[in-house]
Design an enzyme around this catalytic site. Sequence first.
Site, mmCIF file in Angstrom:
data_model
loop_
_atom_site.group_PDB
_atom_site.id
_atom_site.type_symbol
_atom_site.label_atom_id
_atom_site.label_comp_id
_atom_site.label_asym_id
_atom_site.label_seq_id
_atom_site.Cartn_x
_atom_site.Cartn_y
_atom_site.Cartn_z
ATOM 1 N N ARG A 110 0.978 -1.359 -0.188
ATOM 2 C CA ARG A 110 0.035 -0.247 -0.086
ATOM 3 C C ARG A 110 0.768 1.307 0.153
ATOM 4 O O ARG A 110 0.376 2.221 0.479
ATOM 5 C CB ARG A 110 -0.850 -0.156 1.125
ATOM 6 C CG ARG A 110 -1.787 -1.099 1.319
ATOM 7 C CD ARG A 110 -3.268 -0.761 1.744
ATOM 8 N NE ARG A 110 -4.265 -1.972 1.781
ATOM 9 C CZ ARG A 110 -4.339 -2.871 2.761
ATOM 10 N NH1 ARG A 110 -3.711 -2.864 3.671
ATOM 11 N NH2 ARG A 110 -5.156 -3.689 2.474
ATOM 12 N N LYS A 132 2.840 11.695 -11.442
ATOM 13 C CA LYS A 132 1.986 10.778 -12.267
ATOM 14 C C LYS A 132 2.739 9.401 -12.353
ATOM 15 O O LYS A 132 3.928 9.361 -12.749
ATOM 16 C CB LYS A 132 1.617 11.240 -13.378
ATOM 17 C CG LYS A 132 0.309 12.177 -13.616
ATOM 18 C CD LYS A 132 0.132 12.412 -14.920
ATOM 19 C CE LYS A 132 -1.276 13.496 -14.943
ATOM 20 N NZ LYS A 132 -1.658 13.906 -16.326
ATOM 21 N N GLU A 174 8.212 18.253 -25.202
ATOM 22 C CA GLU A 174 7.629 18.421 -24.035
ATOM 23 C C GLU A 174 8.064 19.828 -23.448
ATOM 24 O O GLU A 174 7.376 20.560 -23.026
ATOM 25 C CB GLU A 174 7.786 17.639 -22.930
ATOM 26 C CG GLU A 174 7.286 16.118 -23.247
ATOM 27 C CD GLU A 174 5.757 16.002 -22.893
ATOM 28 O OE1 GLU A 174 5.266 17.046 -22.528
ATOM 29 O OE2 GLU A 174 5.318 14.859 -23.249
ATOM 30 N N LYS A 212 6.024 23.646 -15.303
ATOM 31 C CA LYS A 212 5.320 22.121 -15.055
ATOM 32 C C LYS A 212 4.866 22.147 -13.373
ATOM 33 O O LYS A 212 3.687 22.048 -13.307
ATOM 34 C CB LYS A 212 5.829 20.976 -15.355
ATOM 35 C CG LYS A 212 5.197 19.992 -15.021
ATOM 36 C CD LYS A 212 5.325 18.330 -15.516
ATOM 37 C CE LYS A 212 4.260 17.429 -15.178
ATOM 38 N NZ LYS A 212 4.536 16.220 -15.623
ATOM 39 N N GLU A 222 -5.474 17.178 -11.396
ATOM 40 C CA GLU A 222 -5.921 17.123 -12.924
ATOM 41 C C GLU A 222 -7.493 17.420 -12.890
ATOM 42 O O GLU A 222 -8.357 16.598 -13.423
ATOM 43 C CB GLU A 222 -5.390 15.856 -13.796
ATOM 44 C CG GLU A 222 -5.622 16.506 -15.074
ATOM 45 C CD GLU A 222 -4.933 15.492 -16.120
ATOM 46 O OE1 GLU A 222 -3.695 15.301 -16.049
ATOM 47 O OE2 GLU A 222 -5.702 15.057 -16.958
ATOM 48 N N ARG A 226 -4.470 21.303 -14.511
ATOM 49 C CA ARG A 226 -3.587 20.480 -14.953
ATOM 50 C C ARG A 226 -3.575 19.926 -16.341
ATOM 51 O O ARG A 226 -2.716 19.343 -17.135
ATOM 52 C CB ARG A 226 -3.235 19.264 -14.031
ATOM 53 C CG ARG A 226 -2.165 18.495 -14.514
ATOM 54 C CD ARG A 226 -1.763 17.434 -13.166
ATOM 55 N NE ARG A 226 -0.523 16.740 -13.551
ATOM 56 C CZ ARG A 226 0.114 16.013 -12.683
ATOM 57 N NH1 ARG A 226 0.014 16.168 -11.592
ATOM 58 N NH2 ARG A 226 1.377 15.502 -13.295
ATOM 59 N N ASN A 230 -1.898 18.540 -21.194
ATOM 60 C CA ASN A 230 -2.124 17.375 -22.121
ATOM 61 C C ASN A 230 -2.387 18.070 -23.421
ATOM 62 O O ASN A 230 -2.622 17.334 -24.430
ATOM 63 C CB ASN A 230 -3.676 16.788 -21.907
ATOM 64 C CG ASN A 230 -3.455 16.068 -20.408
ATOM 65 O OD1 ASN A 230 -2.298 15.159 -20.167
ATOM 66 N ND2 ASN A 230 -4.218 16.030 -19.551
ATOM 67 N N HIS A 233 -1.432 15.780 -26.552
ATOM 68 C CA HIS A 233 -1.601 14.548 -26.134
ATOM 69 C C HIS A 233 -2.790 13.867 -26.544
ATOM 70 O O HIS A 233 -2.699 12.541 -26.497
ATOM 71 C CB HIS A 233 -1.245 14.553 -24.849
ATOM 72 C CG HIS A 233 0.182 14.537 -24.125
ATOM 73 N ND1 HIS A 233 0.814 15.891 -24.479
ATOM 74 C CD2 HIS A 233 0.916 14.023 -23.426
ATOM 75 C CE1 HIS A 233 1.949 15.923 -23.953
ATOM 76 N NE2 HIS A 233 2.322 14.587 -23.309
ATOM 77 N N HIS A 237 -1.026 11.007 -27.983
ATOM 78 C CA HIS A 237 -1.298 9.720 -27.385
ATOM 79 C C HIS A 237 -1.950 8.276 -28.205
ATOM 80 O O HIS A 237 -1.454 7.131 -28.064
ATOM 81 C CB HIS A 237 -1.896 9.618 -25.952
ATOM 82 C CG HIS A 237 -1.155 9.928 -24.939
ATOM 83 N ND1 HIS A 237 -1.521 10.278 -23.685
ATOM 84 C CD2 HIS A 237 0.263 9.675 -24.407
ATOM 85 C CE1 HIS A 237 -0.612 10.364 -22.739
ATOM 86 N NE2 HIS A 237 0.327 10.023 -23.418
ATOM 87 N N HIS A 254 7.584 8.845 -27.655
ATOM 88 C CA HIS A 254 6.543 9.737 -27.052
ATOM 89 C C HIS A 254 6.438 11.146 -27.496
ATOM 90 O O HIS A 254 5.538 11.728 -27.929
ATOM 91 C CB HIS A 254 6.514 9.639 -25.516
ATOM 92 C CG HIS A 254 5.632 10.618 -24.968
ATOM 93 N ND1 HIS A 254 4.057 10.226 -24.808
ATOM 94 C CD2 HIS A 254 5.695 11.922 -24.206
ATOM 95 C CE1 HIS A 254 3.530 11.228 -24.153
ATOM 96 N NE2 HIS A 254 4.439 12.246 -23.962
HETATM 97 N N1 GLY Z 1 2.468 14.822 -18.438
HETATM 98 C C1 GLY Z 1 1.322 15.517 -18.252
HETATM 99 C C2 GLY Z 1 1.218 15.658 -16.711
HETATM 100 O O1 GLY Z 1 1.994 15.092 -15.963
HETATM 101 O O2 GLY Z 1 0.022 16.156 -16.244
#
Ligand code: GLY
Length: 351
Positions: A110, A132, A174, A212, A222, A226, A230, A233, A237, A254
């Site tokens: 956990r 993330k 990025e 960031k 998010e 946030r 994206n 993306h 993606h 990527h």
């Molecule tokens: N890569 C996008 C984020 O970390 O929210």
Amino acid sequence: MENQIHITYGITAFEDLHIELTEKQYSSVFILVDSNTKSFCLDRFFKYCPIKVNAVLNMAAGEENKNLKTCEKLWHDLSEHGADRNSVLINLGGGVVTDLGGFVACTFKRGIDFYNIPTTLLAMVDASVGGKTGIDLGPLKNQIGIIREPENVIVDAAWLNTLPYEELRSGFAEMLKHGLIANPSYWDSLKSLTQLTPQRVENFIKPSIEEKTKVVLVDPHEKGLRKILNFGHTLGHAIESYYLTHTKKPRLLHGEAIAIGMILEAYLATHCSGLAKILAEEIKKTFVTFFPKVIISTTDQNGILELLRHDKKNKAGRINFVLLKAIGVPHIDVEVPQALFSKAFEFYHST
Ligand code: GLY
């Protein structure tokens, strides 16, 4: 603790890491590497952070290994080496290692502490910062995961000398994104770089991470702001996933996929969020200077659009985009008429 982001920079950060790990008196210390970082980075890590580790854990390199099978192996490894809740995992690698290693740490018993030591530009400016963690589900990117900050992220640009050019360029996408969504003068500086080398990008890393972290501190989970990270993306993606599963097609990193995504979404923005056409052209011109064009056939476009249904930003079946209104002015949750997609690909392919 939630909403705190710790980042330390440069070679001296390893000495501080050694002190921090020692002071925290972890019951056992593990380091995760992939086949690349085992060969090219592990010795240097131990040289500057001579911490006694209980085991070096290994995974195969590559996005195709960012899955549950690899996690299961690593959970077994930790268990067999007697890891307990007071153990710590240090992730030494690119975005796959930091995403997957973070997820393994967050879920083992956990949750145990973890540190990220990003060795690629992409992991430095994006993947390892912001909490993330996660893995892919079949071809679908980052569908399973948890948001939790590492104890610390140690960013040392010297690792970039171990990287192939394509990896450097992938991270650069990025950085360009951070300029486009938040900082026009940063965008201007990056777009005027004539050559990408570790030395040229080094000074731009910290400002990128700062853009960031400003966003993540406001909205770590998010719920709103946030989402701007994206940008590029949604389509990016889907393109990455599509090329990952169609192994006869060229392999796209990527950053290469999201560079295409940003060009396509710049076109969509000219119709849906008021971006001036001249700015969409500027975005395209900048990306194609660094990233060679990929010819995406109508069949491939249809396959990519099919994958859009799985985007994590979708709500009640609606595909939501982050689109620019101007450089540095993003809009979230924009719906796009389907008829525009093929025109966006036309815009990408046109010179
Ligand atoms: N890569 C996008 C984020 O970390 O929210």
